[in-house]
Design a protein around this motif. Structure first.
Motif, short mmCIF file in Angstrom:
data_model
loop_
_atom_site.label_atom_id
_atom_site.label_comp_id
_atom_site.label_asym_id
_atom_site.label_seq_id
_atom_site.Cartn_x
_atom_site.Cartn_y
_atom_site.Cartn_z
N GLY A 58 -6.40 7.43 1.15
CA GLY A 58 -6.49 8.16 -0.10
C GLY A 58 -6.65 7.28 -1.31
O GLY A 58 -6.60 7.79 -2.45
N ARG A 59 -6.87 5.96 -1.13
CA ARG A 59 -6.91 5.03 -2.27
C ARG A 59 -8.24 4.31 -2.41
O ARG A 59 -8.39 3.48 -3.30
CB ARG A 59 -5.80 4.00 -2.12
CG ARG A 59 -4.41 4.62 -1.93
CD ARG A 59 -3.37 3.53 -1.71
NE ARG A 59 -2.06 4.05 -1.34
CZ ARG A 59 -1.13 4.47 -2.18
NH1 ARG A 59 -1.38 4.41 -3.48
NH2 ARG A 59 0.02 4.94 -1.75
N ILE A 60 -9.19 4.57 -1.53
CA ILE A 60 -10.47 3.87 -1.60
C ILE A 60 -11.56 4.84 -2.04
O ILE A 60 -11.44 6.05 -1.89
CB ILE A 60 -10.84 3.25 -0.23
CG1 ILE A 60 -10.85 4.32 0.86
CG2 ILE A 60 -9.88 2.15 0.13
CD1 ILE A 60 -11.26 3.81 2.23
N ILE A 63 -4.60 3.39 3.21
CA ILE A 63 -5.69 3.25 2.23
C ILE A 63 -6.61 4.45 2.21
O ILE A 63 -7.52 4.52 1.37
CB ILE A 63 -6.53 1.98 2.51
CG1 ILE A 63 -7.28 2.12 3.83
CG2 ILE A 63 -5.68 0.73 2.48
CD1 ILE A 63 -8.34 1.06 4.04
N LEU A 84 0.82 -1.21 0.00
CA LEU A 84 0.00 0.00 0.00
C LEU A 84 0.85 1.27 0.00
O LEU A 84 0.42 2.32 -0.47
CB LEU A 84 -0.92 0.01 1.24
CG LEU A 84 -2.05 -1.02 1.25
CD1 LEU A 84 -2.77 -0.99 2.59
CD2 LEU A 84 -3.03 -0.78 0.12
N GLU A 112 -11.06 -3.84 -3.42
CA GLU A 112 -10.98 -2.69 -2.51
C GLU A 112 -11.81 -2.94 -1.26
O GLU A 112 -11.37 -2.68 -0.13
CB GLU A 112 -11.50 -1.46 -3.27
CG GLU A 112 -11.51 -0.17 -2.47
CD GLU A 112 -12.07 0.99 -3.28
OE1 GLU A 112 -12.85 1.78 -2.72
OE2 GLU A 112 -11.73 1.08 -4.48
N GLU A 165 4.06 4.02 -4.36
CA GLU A 165 3.46 5.21 -4.94
C GLU A 165 2.45 4.87 -6.04
O GLU A 165 1.42 5.53 -6.17
CB GLU A 165 4.56 6.12 -5.50
CG GLU A 165 4.05 7.45 -6.00
CD GLU A 165 5.17 8.37 -6.44
OE1 GLU A 165 4.88 9.43 -7.00
OE2 GLU A 165 6.35 8.01 -6.22
N PHE A 167 0.52 2.25 -6.36
CA PHE A 167 -0.47 1.22 -6.00
C PHE A 167 -1.89 1.67 -6.35
O PHE A 167 -2.28 2.79 -6.06
CB PHE A 167 -0.39 0.89 -4.52
CG PHE A 167 -1.41 -0.11 -4.07
CD1 PHE A 167 -1.17 -1.48 -4.22
CD2 PHE A 167 -2.63 0.29 -3.55
CE1 PHE A 167 -2.12 -2.39 -3.82
CE2 PHE A 167 -3.58 -0.62 -3.14
CZ PHE A 167 -3.33 -1.98 -3.28
N ARG A 168 -2.64 0.78 -6.98
CA ARG A 168 -4.05 1.01 -7.27
C ARG A 168 -4.79 -0.32 -7.15
O ARG A 168 -4.26 -1.39 -7.51
CB ARG A 168 -4.26 1.55 -8.70
CG ARG A 168 -3.72 2.95 -8.93
CD ARG A 168 -4.52 4.00 -8.18
NE ARG A 168 -4.04 5.35 -8.48
CZ ARG A 168 -3.07 5.96 -7.85
NH1 ARG A 168 -2.42 5.31 -6.87
NH2 ARG A 168 -2.71 7.18 -8.16
N PHE A 169 -6.03 -0.27 -6.66
CA PHE A 169 -6.87 -1.47 -6.63
C PHE A 169 -7.36 -1.78 -8.04
O PHE A 169 -7.79 -0.88 -8.77
CB PHE A 169 -8.08 -1.27 -5.69
CG PHE A 169 -7.70 -1.25 -4.24
CD1 PHE A 169 -7.33 -2.42 -3.59
CD2 PHE A 169 -7.74 -0.07 -3.51
CE1 PHE A 169 -7.00 -2.42 -2.24
CE2 PHE A 169 -7.42 -0.05 -2.17
CZ PHE A 169 -7.02 -1.23 -1.53
N THR A 196 -10.36 -3.51 2.62
CA THR A 196 -10.84 -2.62 3.67
C THR A 196 -11.43 -3.42 4.82
O THR A 196 -11.14 -3.13 6.00
CB THR A 196 -11.90 -1.67 3.10
OG1 THR A 196 -11.35 -0.94 2.00
CG2 THR A 196 -12.39 -0.71 4.16
#
Length: 1259
Positions: free
Chosen positions: A76-78, A74, A32, A45, A35, A37-39, A49
């Motif tokens: 800022g990534r969800i 997570i 995670l 996702e 830099e 990283f993306r689901f 979580t």
């Protein structure tokens, strides 16, 4: 990362083995954190979580800690759905109130908020705030406390995103007694997003209402201080009410309510720091409260311990606190009155820092009470008292530097008793090292403010310096540093310190040079360097002095100092700071003592060798018996004389990359010394090495080498081998470049001293290597005065060394030919060449054939009809410069040629300058004819203008000081007669003549300038103001007594009905404030309203001109507005204390919306205001956003020419520089419109790089 890999990690996270779960959580955190990283899918996702939320409840603390870390990663990534799930589950768990789950959930929420990006701040706040508000009203105490903690994190991170802040504010106010300090902190952060009406309501609810309970009043005081510290720029309108409320609490608090007293003082301090301008009306009451509570000590009877005698405290008891650094270490745990005194001392420092009153009033009010509290029994309070006194001294120094010595005179009266009190603190046993360090800080500041008096009082504190340097406590390093820094400052600033008084402390300083801590050793070496001039008084005369008796031994202190410095100069593996300190100390000793360092006595030499051979145990014992000086000697040793060894070691350091510059400067200091010192052993090698360094690319290294070579050649040039000196001169020629004028000037000076030392050896190299570059420089219009002087000296010395007339003529012709080049034909170029030719002629008498030949050559150039204008301008310049130094009356054709050239339009200006120069060289014989020519030319305005130019040149010359009263009156009558004719084309030169004449007769300035000032003609009034401007610039600081009577009436012309008079009055104000602030300071308050009115656009001065099918708008007031803003910039620098800053801010807003020229000046004014008045500027940030945005987002026309594009780029850079200055304001981050402006305008792709460049300029 692939979904398969994530699935494997999630599978391990569900394992029963806690080690598997820990490793899986660690792997997930690593992924995670990447830099990129993306689901890959929404389902993954959701699964990740849910897994993280489950692990937050893991029984293993290590696993739950890693889950907490993953939760932050997570954030800022969800997506919004998962975001909502996370917040709902954590809130539900926290509100349940079960432990430890409630605390874990609160910690998870705070971590999640900390890592949440600003893009989703609104969603997070909208979902959390209602639930947190409800939880704060719940029954579960754990849930309520956690809710407040989470709310505090949310309001701190995203204050502008809080929904319905007004309702939340009301809830926090009601629950202040429940949550106390946490609610206070929430209110302070929430205040950022409150509207002004809500903020006014909050402030009123906190300070309105008398008779509040003590606990409630305490909380309200805390809230007011916290809000004021957060957004003081918006709290200024409530400053008077808050001050009254705090003073009321101070009066109403009982003896057992120290906490309320302390908080009242803290609230006053917050208002003073954040709203200083609004607090000034209550300055007297605040200072009175400060003086009252700085002595607050109900548990201590001062009469039993020595009373208020002001000489310092009585001897401390054995049980007195030893370090005073923490509350728990005080002897009486129940006595907290020290906190009240501490708060009062800090309030005194803040009031001084913000200049709550004029410096002399602050000093008269605070100095005595602060000095009396030097005997404070608690160390932590004493440190704050000393810090407040340092602030007071800094304001005294700042006032004195501006020319006002009122407070400095008060300090000089008190200084002996202050030093006595400080000396008692240093000598008292049991005092903490921190307090003694603060005492040395006060002494160091005193040395900067009044060095002469401190120098005289230095013996009184040297015992304290010795004690501090012998300290072995845990805090000894900082104490030693403070003592050495004070000693260095005192010895550096105060010249003429008695060496006999210094000697007792010298062994301790020398011992400190061997300290293991590099900063202490370096500071001790700098102290030795500062003490060298004082030690020179104890040194015997040099070996070359006839009065010196070789049998008389030198002072042992000199040998000890040299040995200590050598001990640090010899090693090469020391810290850089120590190396530089040792080099500086060696240079100072050599420069101050010279060969005296080599006259070691036999006893000192034998003692040094004895210590070098002794075992360490015996050395230590013997050192104690010898008083410490011999111990230092043991570190040195060596059979060679100290001076010779130091020179050899310094020469070695020249070759070191890290020590080269310091060593080169050390040799420069040695070479410039007047003490006799034998440099022969190192001289030739040193000069060769420095000559090679001139080939390096480092500018600073070459500059240092040039300076040192100049000093060495000036001192020892006659003893250098001819080839070495020729090499130096040849290499100096390579440094002559228009791009590096500082290097060029030094290189020319080096060539001059070489020609003076050995003309035969240096002549050929000077001709072949230096002369070509010097000729090119002489034609440059960019020459600085120092470089031009060096050029004149070089050409004169070269001609003198050559000796024959042919060489003289060749050099003169070379210079004259340079005048025909493009550079030489420029104004600055031909003037520089003219002065160089005149310098050649200055070597010879007027009758000398070389001078006569030059004059004939110049006359032929002027009289020849085919000569180019550039050649004739140069010839005129040379004639004028030659005429300044000698009477050319023997050649009447010279003056005839000059008068004839006045009628030639292309060289008339040069002819006028030359005529003025030739007249100034023989005032007695030539002034009256010149005045007659001016009178006779009354019918020819153009010719009379040029003749007045010549007269102005005469008045500017040094010879004008010798004008007799009759001659001055004749000149004045002539000028006034011309003034009465009101010829607009002559006004500028007449004003220059009148102003310069007024400055020459300083006592008659008022009479000379008043007559035209009282005229009904606008032109004459403007001329009088312009003349006063010239007089002020000419007189400089002397203008105050000479022109004080006329300054007021002249500045009143800012309100003159005529535009040109107002414009000239603004220019006068600006130049006078720059040249002599004392002249305008008393009149600024009366002139400021008129000046600020001139900053506003005047519709009556705007006119529209029809140009066929087009219309052009002309603003006649533009130049006046530009000059008015420039005057404000100068006044801010010269006398800011007398300006009405709120009114200046109002004018600034108008300037930021004006035209290009005014905007650029307004940006400079804004930068100055941000530095001088940060509080008031922060309060105006919201209003500044609109004009700054308009400037930065304005677009040039599609068909704009290059000049318009360049002007727009310049305007953008100017604006961004101002924005960069505003970004440094301490409270700018709390202004929501400003932060939106930075992110939405300044940081856009179009401006981001330009803004970074603007910030880089300031850094």
């Amino acid at each position: 990362m692939s979904s398969v890999t994530l699935a494997l990690i999630l599978e391990k996270m569900g394992s029963r083995d806690k080690d598997f779960r820990y490793m899986a959580a660690s792997d997930l955190a690593t992924e995670l954190a990447k830099e990129g990283f993306r689901f890959e899918s929404p389902s993954m996702e959701v699964r990740v979580t849910e897994a993280i939320l489950r692990q937050l409840e893991d029984p293993s603390g290590d696993v739950s800690a890693l889950a907490l870390k993953c939760l932050g990663l997570i954030s800022g990534r969800i997506g919004n759905a998962c975001l909502k799930t996370v917040l709902e589950k954590l809130m539900a768990q926290m509100v349940a109130g079960k432990q430890p789950g409630s605390d874990d959930a609160a910690l998870g929420l705070k971590t999640f908020i900390q890592e949440t990006p600003a893009s989703v701040a609104d969603e997070v706040a909208v979902q959390l705030v209602p639930q947190l508000s409800a939880a704060m009203n719940g029954q579960e105490s754990a849930a309520r406390n956690n809710a407040v903690d989470v709310l505090l994190e949310l309001t701190t991170r995203f204050p502008a995103s809080i929904p319905d802040p007004s309702s939340l504010k009301n809830q926090l106010l009601m629950q202040l007694p429940v949550f106390k300090k946490r609610a206070v902190q929430c209110l302070a952060q929430l205040a950022v997003s409150l509207s002004q009406s809500d903020l006014d309501e909050l402030a009123a609810s906190l300070y309105v209402g008398g008779g509040k309970a003590a606990a409630t009043a305490l909380l309200h005081l805390q809230a007011l201080a916290a809000v004021c510290n957060t957004i003081g720029w918006r709290f200024g309108r409530h400053a008077s009410h808050i001050i009254d409320f705090a003073l009321e609490q101070l009066d109403g608090a009982g003896e057992e309510e120290e906490e309320r007293l302390e908080q009242s003082l803290h609230t006053l301090e917050a208002v003073v720091l954040q709203c200083s301008g609004d607090a000034k009306p209550a300055a007297a009451a605040i200072l009175q409260a400060t003086l009252k509570f700085i002595r607050y000590d109900p548990n201590y009877d001062e009469e039993d311990s020595g009373g208020e005698d002001g000489d310092g405290p009585s001897a401390p008891s054995d049980d007195e606190d030893d370090d005073g650094l923490s509350e728990d270490e005080f002897s009486d745990d129940e006595d907290v009155s020290w906190k009240v005194r501490c708060a009062a001392a800090r309030l005194a420092g803040s009031a001084t820092l913000k200049l709550l009153a004029p410096p002399e009033q602050l000093y008269a009010t605070l100095a005595g009470p602060l000095v009396s509290r030097f005997k404070e029994r608690e160390a932590v309070v004493k440190s704050d008292v000393l810090a407040a006194y340092i602030q007071l001294l800094q304001q005294v120094k700042a006032q004195a530097s501006s020319g006002d010595t009122a407070s400095q005179q008060l300090l000089q009266r008190d200084l002996p008793s202050v030093v006595k009190a400080l000396a008692r603190e240093l000598g008292a046993g049991g005092k903490s090292a921190k307090v003694k360090g603060d005492v040395f800080g006060v002494l160091q500041e005193l040395a900067r403010v009044d060095p002469s008096t401190v120098g005289a009082q230095l013996p009184a504190v040297l015992a304290g310096v010795t004690t501090a340097l012998a300290d072995t406590s845990a805090a000894s390093a900082s104490l030693k540093l403070a003592a050495l820094q004070f000693l260095t400052a005192a010895l550096t600033e105060a010249r003429g310190v008695n060496a006999a008084a210094l000697l007792p402390a010298l062994p301790s300083v020398l011992q400190a040079t061997l300290d293991r801590y590099y900063k202490v050793a370096a500071a001790a070496l700098r102290a030795v360097a500062a003490a060298a001039p004082a030690l020179a008084g104890e040194a015997p005369a040099g070996a070359g002095d006839d009065k010196h008796d070789p049998a008389s031994p030198p002072a042992p202190a000199l040998a000890d100092a040299a040995t200590a410095v050598l001990a640090r100069l010899r090693p090469v593996d020391l810290d850089q700071e120590v190396k530089e300190g040792a080099i500086a100390a060696a240079a100072a000793l050599l420069a101050a003592l010279g060969d005296a360092l080599g006259l070691e006595t036999q006893a000192v030499g034998e003692l040094t060798r004895e210590f070098a051979a002794m075992p360490k145990a015996r050395t230590s014992k013997r050192a104690k018996l010898s008083g410490g000086g011999a111990e230092v000697g043991a570190a040195g040793g060596g059979a060679a004389g100290p001076s010779a060894e130091m020179l050899e070691l310094l020469l070695e350091r020249v070759h070191g990359e890290s020590t080269a510059t310091a060593a080169i400067r050390a040799f420069e200091q040695v070479a410039l010394s007047s003490r006799p010192l034998n440099l022969t052993p190192v001289l030739e090698k040193l000069v060769r090495d420095l000559t090679q360094l001139l080939k390096k690319s480092s500018r600073s290294l070459r500059l240092a080498a040039l300076r040192t070579l100049k000093a060495l050649v000036a001192r020892e040039g006659a003893s250098l081998p001819a080839d070495v000196l020729a090499g130096v001169v040849a290499e100096a020629g390579t440094q002559l470049s228009e791009a590096e004028l500082m290097h060029a000037g030094l290189a020319l000076q080096l060539a001059v001293v070489a020609l003076e030392s050995q003309p035969e050896a240096a002549l050929e190299a000077a001709r072949s290597k230096v002369l070509p570059g010097a000729l090119t420089l002489a034609a440059s219009p960019l020459l600085q005065p120092s470089v031009l002087t060096a050029l004149q000296s070089f050409f004169a010395r070269l001609a003198l060394a050559s000796g024959d007339a042919a060489a003289f003529a060749e050099l003169r012709e070379s210079l004259m030919q340079k005048g025909l080049t493009a550079a030489g034909a420029a104004l600055g170029g031909h003037l520089a060449l003219a002065r160089c030719v005149a310098a050649l002629c200055a070597l010879c008498a007027t009758e000398d054939e070389r001078v006569q030949g030059t004059l004939q050559h110049l006359l032929h150039t002027l009289q020849g009809g085919k000569s180019e204008a550039a050649a004739r301008r140069l010839a005129l310049g040379v004639l004028g410069e030659i005429g300044r130094g000698r009477d050319l009356g023997q050649l009447p054709q010279v003056h005839e040629a000059l008068l004839s050239a006045l009628s030639a339009e292309d060289v008339a200006d040069a002819a006028a300058t030359a005529l003025g120069g030739a007249t100034s060289g023989a005032l007695g014989a030539r002034l009256d004819p010149l005045l007659g020519l001016v009178r006779d030319a009354a019918a020819t305005p153009r010719l009379q203008y040029q003749l007045f130019r010549a007269l102005a040149e005469v008045l500017h010359s040094e010879a004008a000081e010798e004008l007799t009263p009759a001659q001055r009156q004749s000149v004045l009558d002539l000028i006034l007669a011309a003034v009465a004719e009101e010829r607009e084309e002559s006004n500028a030169v007449l004003a220059e003549c009148l102003g310069t004449l007024a400055a020459l007769g300083a006592g008659a300035c008022t009479a000379i300038l008043t007559q035209p000032l009282q005229s009904s003609s606008p032109g004459l009034r403007a001329l009088a103001l312009a003349a006063a401007r010239h007089a002020t610039v000419h007189l400089g600081a002397r203008a105050a007594p000479s022109m004080d009577a006329v300054a007021g009436p002249m500045l009143a012309c800012l309100n003159d009905p005529d535009l040109s008079v107002r414009h000239t009055a603004v220019l006068l104000l600006s130049s006078s404030a720059h040249a002599c602030p004392a002249l305008v300071r008393p009149h600024v308050a009366g002139a400021q309203p008129f000046l600020l009115r001139l900053c506003q656009p005047d519709a009556s001065l705007i006119r529209v001109v029809n140009l066929g099918p087009f219309k052009h708008t002309i603003d006649d007031g533009l130049e006046v507005r530009k000059a008015a803003f420039e005057a404000l910039v100068v006044l801010l620098d010269a006398c800011p204390a007398v300006l009405d800053m709120p009114a200046v801010h109002d004018a600034l807003l108008s300037g930021l919306k004006d035209q290009y020229d005014v905007k650029v000046t307004s940006h400079i004014l804004l930068t100055c205001l941000a530095a001088l008045e940060p509080d008031q500027t922060t309060a105006r940030l919201e209003a500044l956003v609109e004009p700054l945005t308009a400037t930065l987002t304005a677009k040039v026309k599609a068909d704009a020419v290059k000049q318009e594009v360049d002007r727009n780029d310049d305007l953008l850079r100017s604006c961004l520089r101002a924005v960069a200055a505003l970004e440094r304001l301490p409270g700018c981050a709390t202004v929501a419109p400003w932060t939106a402006f930075i992110s939405g305008v300044v940081q856009t792709p179009a401006l981001k790089e330009k803004y970074a460049a603007a910030r880089g300029e300031r850094e």
